[in-house]
Design a protein around this motif. Structure first.
Motif, PDB file in Angstrom:
ATOM      1  N   SER A  58       2.927   4.042  -5.300  1.00 16.68           N
ATOM      2  CA  SER A  58       2.082   2.840  -5.308  1.00 16.68           C
ATOM      3  C   SER A  58       0.876   3.005  -6.238  1.00 16.68           C
ATOM      4  N   ALA A  59       0.511   4.239  -6.559  1.00 16.76           N
ATOM      5  CA  ALA A  59      -0.618   4.490  -7.467  1.00 16.76           C
ATOM      6  C   ALA A  59      -0.236   4.282  -8.926  1.00 16.76           C
ATOM      7  N   GLY A  60       1.057   4.245  -9.229  1.00 17.44           N
ATOM      8  CA  GLY A  60       1.524   4.154 -10.614  1.00 17.44           C
ATOM      9  C   GLY A  60       1.488   2.746 -11.171  1.00 17.44           C
ATOM     10  N   THR A  61       0.314   2.187 -11.278  1.00 20.15           N
ATOM     11  CA  THR A  61       0.127   0.814 -11.760  1.00 20.15           C
ATOM     12  C   THR A  61      -0.155   0.801 -13.263  1.00 20.15           C
ATOM     13  N   PRO A  62      -0.078  -0.368 -13.882  1.00 23.10           N
ATOM     14  CA  PRO A  62      -0.466  -0.443 -15.296  1.00 23.10           C
ATOM     15  C   PRO A  62      -1.910   0.033 -15.536  1.00 23.10           C
ATOM     16  N   ALA A  63      -2.793  -0.276 -14.598  1.00 19.30           N
ATOM     17  CA  ALA A  63      -4.184   0.192 -14.739  1.00 19.30           C
ATOM     18  C   ALA A  63      -4.249   1.716 -14.699  1.00 19.30           C
ATOM     19  N   ALA A  64      -3.378   2.339 -13.922  1.00 17.15           N
ATOM     20  CA  ALA A  64      -3.347   3.804 -13.849  1.00 17.15           C
ATOM     21  C   ALA A  64      -2.886   4.391 -15.178  1.00 17.15           C
ATOM     22  N   ARG A  65      -1.965   3.709 -15.866  1.00 13.94           N
ATOM     23  CA  ARG A  65      -1.519   4.193 -17.180  1.00 13.94           C
ATOM     24  C   ARG A  65      -2.680   4.201 -18.171  1.00 13.94           C
TER      25      ARG A  65
END
Length: 86
Positions: A58-65
């Motif tokens: 769930s942490a692997g969002t576009p913002a995380a990239r």
């Protein structure tokens, strides 16, 4: 306020290595010596980053990239900034 993210060490190290390889490729782009090896290294690192299990959480969002790229860019070290944006 921006959220502070914690990335797996191997993912952050791989993204940092990607930026360093990109810089080396840019520095050797005018010569034929070593450019192919740097391109292959970038492809390998790109595949590792894209396939990392972190992106399936769930942490692997576009913002995380974006946050990963920013964190790795700061760790890649000083020098001529030839890193691509974003």
């Amino acid at each position: 306020m921006a959220r502070q993210r914690t990335f797996p060490t191997d993912l952050l190290e791989t993204q940092t290595a990607w930026y360093r390889a990109y810089r080396h490729l840019a520095e050797t782009a005018t010569s034929t010596s070593g450019a192919g090896a740097h391109r292959r290294r970038l492809l390998t690192l790109s595949a590792r980053i894209a396939a990392h299990p972190y992106w399936d959480t769930s942490a692997g969002t576009p913002a995380a990239r974006v946050a990963l790229k920013e964190a790795a860019r700061s760790l890649a070290g000083p020098g001529r900034c030839v890193c691509p944006p974003g």
